[in-house]
Scaffold this motif. Sequence first.
Motif, PDB file in Angstrom:
ATOM      1  N   ALA A 158     -21.986  -7.455 -19.451  1.00  0.00           N
ATOM      2  CA  ALA A 158     -21.832  -6.024 -19.733  1.00  0.00           C
ATOM      3  C   ALA A 158     -21.077  -5.840 -21.041  1.00  0.00           C
ATOM      4  N   THR A 159     -21.607  -4.953 -21.873  1.00  0.00           N
ATOM      5  CA  THR A 159     -20.914  -4.659 -23.125  1.00  0.00           C
ATOM      6  C   THR A 159     -20.484  -3.203 -23.121  1.00  0.00           C
ATOM      7  N   ARG A 160     -19.420  -2.927 -23.793  1.00  0.00           N
ATOM      8  CA  ARG A 160     -18.885  -1.575 -23.868  1.00  0.00           C
ATOM      9  C   ARG A 160     -19.833  -0.689 -24.665  1.00  0.00           C
ATOM     10  N   THR A 213     -15.336   5.526 -21.122  1.00  0.00           N
ATOM     11  CA  THR A 213     -15.602   4.102 -20.905  1.00  0.00           C
ATOM     12  C   THR A 213     -16.937   3.894 -20.200  1.00  0.00           C
ATOM     13  N   TRP A 249     -20.123   0.913 -19.544  1.00  0.00           N
ATOM     14  CA  TRP A 249     -20.513  -0.507 -19.598  1.00  0.00           C
ATOM     15  C   TRP A 249     -22.018  -0.615 -19.464  1.00  0.00           C
ATOM     16  N   THR A 276     -25.378  -3.069 -19.266  1.00  0.00           N
ATOM     17  CA  THR A 276     -25.895  -4.412 -18.982  1.00  0.00           C
ATOM     18  C   THR A 276     -27.401  -4.400 -19.176  1.00  0.00           C
ATOM     19  N   THR A 302     -23.302   4.980 -11.657  1.00  0.00           N
ATOM     20  CA  THR A 302     -24.082   3.865 -12.202  1.00  0.00           C
ATOM     21  C   THR A 302     -25.558   4.191 -12.075  1.00  0.00           C
TER      22      THR A 302
END
Length: 163
Positions: A41-43, A52, A54, A56, A135
């Motif tokens: 996962a990248t920001r 914030t 994340w 993926t 999500t």
Amino acid sequence: MKTQTGTFGKLLTYSLLCSLFLGVVNSVMAQTVKADGPTKATRGPSDTFTGTVWVTSLVANDSTYTTVAGSVVFEPGARSYWHSHPAGQLLLVTDGVGYHQLKGGPKQVIRKGDVVKCPPNVTHWHGASPGSSMTHLYILPNTEKGIVNWLQAVTDEEYKATR
Ligand code: MN
């Protein structure tokens, strides 16, 4: 000797033939099961997301499927900037409670299990609610037409608006 192999022997032979047949069918019908992801996962970048987030990646783009897919976690209050997708986008909410809004339309609450279709070239945003993370999986088809065009941030006023 012959009587001892009788029924059990026939069943054994039959089941061996069945598994052999299924094995052949399976190898002929085999699909490509190759994990493009998950990547780490990248920001989500701060010039396209507020708060914030994340991201993926799960399916990388290629010339056969021309589709990208992945998962995004929005922490409470986090959301995308306004943006559009040249070929549209499918969102499958897998956890939490969030918002989705098409430009000019009402802000809609989305929850785990909801499926959202963002039509091609329609400006919109999606994100978490203030009190819950959200999500979703995203599917971007027909990437030959383009993937995303980013616009401005969703302001706090827009985020908090009841419509
Ligand atoms: Mn989108």
